[in-house]
Design a protein around this motif. Structure first.
Motif, mmCIF file in Angstrom:
data_model
loop_
_atom_site.group_PDB
_atom_site.id
_atom_site.type_symbol
_atom_site.label_atom_id
_atom_site.label_comp_id
_atom_site.label_asym_id
_atom_site.label_seq_id
_atom_site.Cartn_x
_atom_site.Cartn_y
_atom_site.Cartn_z
ATOM 1 N N THR A 128 0.803 -1.222 0.000
ATOM 2 C CA THR A 128 0.000 0.000 0.000
ATOM 3 C C THR A 128 0.834 1.269 0.000
ATOM 4 O O THR A 128 0.315 2.351 -0.263
ATOM 5 N N ARG A 129 2.128 1.153 0.340
ATOM 6 C CA ARG A 129 3.059 2.274 0.491
ATOM 7 C C ARG A 129 2.656 3.206 1.635
ATOM 8 O O ARG A 129 3.081 4.371 1.675
ATOM 9 N N GLN A 130 1.844 2.705 2.548
ATOM 10 C CA GLN A 130 1.503 3.468 3.737
ATOM 11 C C GLN A 130 2.523 3.194 4.837
ATOM 12 O O GLN A 130 3.046 2.081 4.967
ATOM 13 N N VAL A 131 2.811 4.215 5.666
ATOM 14 C CA VAL A 131 3.753 4.043 6.766
ATOM 15 C C VAL A 131 3.180 3.058 7.771
ATOM 16 O O VAL A 131 2.038 3.196 8.225
ATOM 17 N N HIS A 132 3.976 2.056 8.110
ATOM 18 C CA HIS A 132 3.564 1.054 9.097
ATOM 19 C C HIS A 132 4.116 1.390 10.471
ATOM 20 O O HIS A 132 3.406 1.340 11.468
ATOM 21 N N HIS A 133 5.414 1.721 10.555
ATOM 22 C CA HIS A 133 6.005 2.168 11.808
ATOM 23 C C HIS A 133 7.285 2.939 11.494
ATOM 24 O O HIS A 133 7.656 3.093 10.330
ATOM 25 N N HIS A 134 7.907 3.483 12.527
ATOM 26 C CA HIS A 134 9.164 4.211 12.381
ATOM 27 C C HIS A 134 10.241 3.545 13.224
ATOM 28 O O HIS A 134 9.949 3.021 14.303
ATOM 29 N N GLU A 135 11.496 3.591 12.738
ATOM 30 C CA GLU A 135 12.612 3.134 13.554
ATOM 31 C C GLU A 135 13.323 4.339 14.158
ATOM 32 O O GLU A 135 13.655 5.300 13.454
ATOM 33 N N ALA A 136 13.557 4.287 15.479
ATOM 34 C CA ALA A 136 14.285 5.347 16.174
ATOM 35 C C ALA A 136 15.785 5.092 16.024
ATOM 36 O O ALA A 136 16.280 4.015 16.370
ATOM 37 N N LEU A 137 16.501 6.083 15.492
ATOM 38 C CA LEU A 137 17.934 5.962 15.242
ATOM 39 C C LEU A 137 18.698 6.964 16.095
ATOM 40 O O LEU A 137 18.316 8.136 16.191
ATOM 41 N N LEU A 138 19.794 6.508 16.701
ATOM 42 C CA LEU A 138 20.583 7.322 17.621
ATOM 43 C C LEU A 138 21.426 8.331 16.848
ATOM 44 O O LEU A 138 22.085 7.976 15.863
ATOM 45 N N ARG A 139 21.441 9.570 17.310
ATOM 46 C CA ARG A 139 22.278 10.617 16.730
ATOM 47 C C ARG A 139 22.950 11.384 17.863
ATOM 48 O O ARG A 139 22.268 11.878 18.773
ATOM 49 N N LEU A 140 24.292 11.479 17.814
ATOM 50 C CA LEU A 140 25.051 12.113 18.888
ATOM 51 C C LEU A 140 25.089 13.629 18.730
ATOM 52 O O LEU A 140 25.116 14.150 17.603
ATOM 53 N N ALA A 141 25.110 14.332 19.852
ATOM 54 C CA ALA A 141 25.252 15.785 19.827
ATOM 55 C C ALA A 141 26.664 16.148 19.362
ATOM 56 O O ALA A 141 27.613 15.410 19.610
ATOM 57 N N PRO A 142 26.832 17.285 18.688
ATOM 58 C CA PRO A 142 28.165 17.702 18.242
ATOM 59 C C PRO A 142 29.133 17.771 19.419
ATOM 60 O O PRO A 142 28.813 18.298 20.485
ATOM 61 N N GLY A 143 30.333 17.207 19.234
ATOM 62 C CA GLY A 143 31.350 17.259 20.274
ATOM 63 C C GLY A 143 31.232 16.197 21.339
ATOM 64 O O GLY A 143 32.073 16.131 22.245
ATOM 65 N N ALA A 144 30.211 15.357 21.250
ATOM 66 C CA ALA A 144 30.045 14.325 22.282
ATOM 67 C C ALA A 144 31.154 13.294 22.226
ATOM 68 O O ALA A 144 31.572 12.753 23.254
ATOM 69 N N LEU A 145 31.630 12.979 21.024
ATOM 70 C CA LEU A 145 32.674 11.981 20.870
ATOM 71 C C LEU A 145 33.850 12.551 20.092
ATOM 72 O O LEU A 145 33.809 13.711 19.643
ATOM 73 N N ALA A 146 34.883 11.749 19.935
ATOM 74 C CA ALA A 146 36.062 12.178 19.200
ATOM 75 C C ALA A 146 35.724 12.340 17.723
ATOM 76 O O ALA A 146 34.782 11.716 17.218
ATOM 77 N N PRO A 147 36.482 13.154 16.985
ATOM 78 C CA PRO A 147 36.234 13.307 15.553
ATOM 79 C C PRO A 147 36.278 11.950 14.853
ATOM 80 O O PRO A 147 37.141 11.114 15.117
ATOM 81 N N GLY A 148 35.337 11.744 13.957
ATOM 82 C CA GLY A 148 35.278 10.489 13.212
ATOM 83 C C GLY A 148 34.445 9.412 13.861
ATOM 84 O O GLY A 148 34.130 8.399 13.230
ATOM 85 N N GLU A 149 34.087 9.575 15.134
ATOM 86 C CA GLU A 149 33.257 8.588 15.822
ATOM 87 C C GLU A 149 31.787 8.966 15.673
ATOM 88 O O GLU A 149 31.420 10.137 15.775
ATOM 89 N N GLY A 150 30.963 7.946 15.433
ATOM 90 C CA GLY A 150 29.548 8.175 15.248
ATOM 91 C C GLY A 150 28.722 7.247 16.100
ATOM 92 O O GLY A 150 29.232 6.627 17.040
ATOM 93 N N PRO A 151 27.439 7.116 15.783
ATOM 94 C CA PRO A 151 26.542 6.293 16.609
ATOM 95 C C PRO A 151 27.013 4.854 16.782
ATOM 96 O O PRO A 151 26.930 4.297 17.882
ATOM 97 N N GLN A 152 27.508 4.222 15.696
ATOM 98 C CA GLN A 152 27.921 2.834 15.816
ATOM 99 C C GLN A 152 29.123 2.686 16.735
ATOM 100 O O GLN A 152 29.210 1.743 17.535
ATOM 101 N N GLU A 153 30.068 3.627 16.641
ATOM 102 C CA GLU A 153 31.233 3.589 17.528
ATOM 103 C C GLU A 153 30.812 3.836 18.977
ATOM 104 O O GLU A 153 31.357 3.220 19.904
ATOM 105 N N PHE A 154 29.829 4.721 19.173
ATOM 106 C CA PHE A 154 29.339 4.994 20.517
ATOM 107 C C PHE A 154 28.727 3.741 21.134
ATOM 108 O O PHE A 154 28.981 3.397 22.285
ATOM 109 N N VAL A 155 27.919 3.017 20.338
ATOM 110 C CA VAL A 155 27.328 1.768 20.826
ATOM 111 C C VAL A 155 28.418 0.749 21.134
ATOM 112 O O VAL A 155 28.369 0.047 22.149
#
Length: 514
Positions: free
Chosen positions: A302-329
């Motif tokens: 139907t192309r209707q939205v069924h649900h949403h996935e919540a994805l983690l996003r870090l605040a600027p400066g929270a981690l070292a340069p080059g590190e992102g959500p996967q590295e944080f986990v």
């Protein structure tokens, strides 16, 4: 290994597993000559689900030009007791040659059955290069087995072309031996894991060959390093998490990343270095220096939205340069902060779920580490009980970044979620060896097919068949299927044709505010 791990398969289940390992299609023909049971990759091979063939004549499974011979073979089967593997052409568009074998048996009610197995003709072994995930899985398995190994890591510049990358990978495999795994871990960065009981590659010879290959290109050889994969005082799980984190640092930052991660002191050094950051990481979690973004998952019909996935996003400066959500986990898993992170994400997802309509859900991730913990279970279920309105609008995705060791404890957590009406999804299905075991061990409502298989299925018949088999396996346990990384209309239609219910990807929307 927990006792429950030894009780996963009974004899009947084991025989069925062997049958599926040898055949694409399994068919049982009843006394009336009609198909009474069908299972396997029917969608991939014949374009229809297995149940649509129940009650039909089995000769319809083979190409018209072979049906007379096939019917004769079935008629002779009861007298002979067994049909040896025989070549027949399948009733697909290409009339693909298949090997069909059969057995005549009596069931418990004394009625006769013909059991047929349709298998592709033997093909050459799949010798495609290993990818980074396969290399990491093999290294982790050896760590868990307690075998000290070495991993060779090679760094070149980033500016080499894709053709040169392929030649580098080929040279690594040839130098390391036929049983070795070699894979690109990041741009210009490679890993080589020698075969078990196989001598380590000669670093001097390896470096010399790569230097000749690279010549004067901008991607000149920077370093060749061997690191020991020995856990020492670490548990197997701690060592595996440290390895995952260390290789992630190498993939992003090369040899400098290895040093910064503490790899010079082995896997224990990685844990020690990450532990030094524990206080800062704990404050990031406590202060919620991250947010959630939400990506839609749509019904492919139907192309209707069924649900949403919540994805983690870090605040600027929270981690070292080059590190992102996967590295944080990964950092949180390595130093034991996973439960705090998962509880924080669950709390934010519950709050966000109040904004979605009744009947729609927000999915949030739970680590395999967390669901094994009785303390985490108590705190998570208590949070759900305090917010019944949010609970009706959330679902969980069980990630396989860490293998679950106490499956009974994890199953208890998941049963507690489903008792409260929270659906359970197994994330990245097919990416790890344990996902198939989880499908049997845990109550499951949804299965999310790993995006790498979705992309590969668009060009490879082998991978398309594999996705079809995953769909059929999921449906057999009552789970609906979600496909990741749907980026084109062609991908959406291909997945829908294989029986996938829902799609997630940029075709339907990028992550953003709910």
């Amino acid at each position: 290994m927990s006792p429950a791990r030894h009780r996963i398969l009974g004899d009947r289940e084991r025989f069925v597993a062997f049958a599926f390992a040898a055949a694409d299609l399994l068919v049982e023909v009843a006394q009336d000559g009609r198909i009474g049971f069908a299972a396997g990759a029917f969608r991939a091979r014949l374009g229809k689900p297995p149940e649509s063939f129940v009650g039909t004549d089995p000769v319809r499974l083979v190409a018209p030009e072979d049906r007379r011979l096939f019917a004769t073979a079935l008629a002779m089967l009861p007298g002979r007791g067994r049909l040896a593997p025989t070549a027949f052409r399948l009733a697909d568009g290409d009339h693909t040659p298949f090997s069909v074998s059969g057995l005549h048996i009596l069931s418990s009610d004394s009625s006769a059955r013909l059991c047929l197995a349709f298998s592709p003709l033997p093909a050459a072994p799949d010798l495609r290069p290993a990818d980074a995930a396969a290399l990491l899985r093999e290294a982790e398995q050896r760590l868990r087995a307690g075998t000290a190994e070495h991993l060779t890591l090679i760094e070149t510049g980033n500016a080499i072309c894709s053709a040169t990358t392929e030649r580098v990978e080929q040279a690594l495999r040839e130098e390391a031996g036929a049983e070795a795994l070699a894979a690109q871990l990041g741009p210009g960065r490679y890993g080589v894991l020698a075969g078990e009981d196989q001598a380590l590659p000669d670093l001097g010879a390896l470096a010399a060959r790569l230097e000749r290959l690279l010549g004067t290109q901008a991607g000149a050889l920077l370093s060749v390093t061997q690191v020991e994969l020995a856990g020492g005082a670490l548990t197997a799980s701690q060592a595996a998490r440290a390895l995952r984190h260390g290789l992630g640092a190498f993939a992003r930052f090369g040899a400098a990343g290895l040093r910064d991660a503490g790899f010079a002191q082995g896997l224990g050094g990685v844990v020690a270095r990450v532990t030094e950051r524990a206080g800062a990481l704990r404050r990031i979690i406590a202060d919620r220096r991250f947010r959630l973004e939400f990506q839609p998952i749509v019904d492919l019909g139907t192309r209707q939205v069924h649900h949403h996935e919540a994805l983690l996003r870090l605040a600027p400066g929270a981690l070292a340069p080059g590190e992102g959500p996967q590295e944080f986990v990964s950092l949180a898993e390595t130093i034991g902060l996973t439960e705090e992170l998962d509880l924080a994400v669950a709390s934010m997802a519950l709050a966000a779920a109040h904004a979605v309509p009744e009947g729609r859900h927000v999915a949030f991730n739970l680590s395999g580490l967390s669901v094994q913990s009785a303390g985490f279970r108590k705190r998570l279920l208590a949070a759900l009980d305090r917010d019944p309105r949010g609970t009706r609008r959330v679902m969980v995705e069980l990630t396989e970044s860490v293998e679950i060791e106490d499956e009974e404890a994890a199953a208890t957590t998941l049963r507690g979620l489903r008792k409260r009406g929270v659906p359970v999804c197994i994330d990245d299905f097919g990416a790890g060896a344990a996902a198939f075991r989880y499908l049997k061990a845990f109550p499951t409502d949804y299965v999310k097919v790993d995006g790498s298989y979705v992309q590969a299925a668009l060009t490879s018949e082998r991978d398309r068949s594999f996705v079809a088999a995953m769909v059929d396996l999921s449906l057999a346990v009552g789970a609906q299927v979600v496909a990741e990384r749907i980026e084109t209309e062609a991908a959406a239609q291909a997945m829908q044709a294989l029986g996938v219910h829902y799609g997630q990807g940029w075709l339907f929307g990028k992550p953003g505010p709910l």
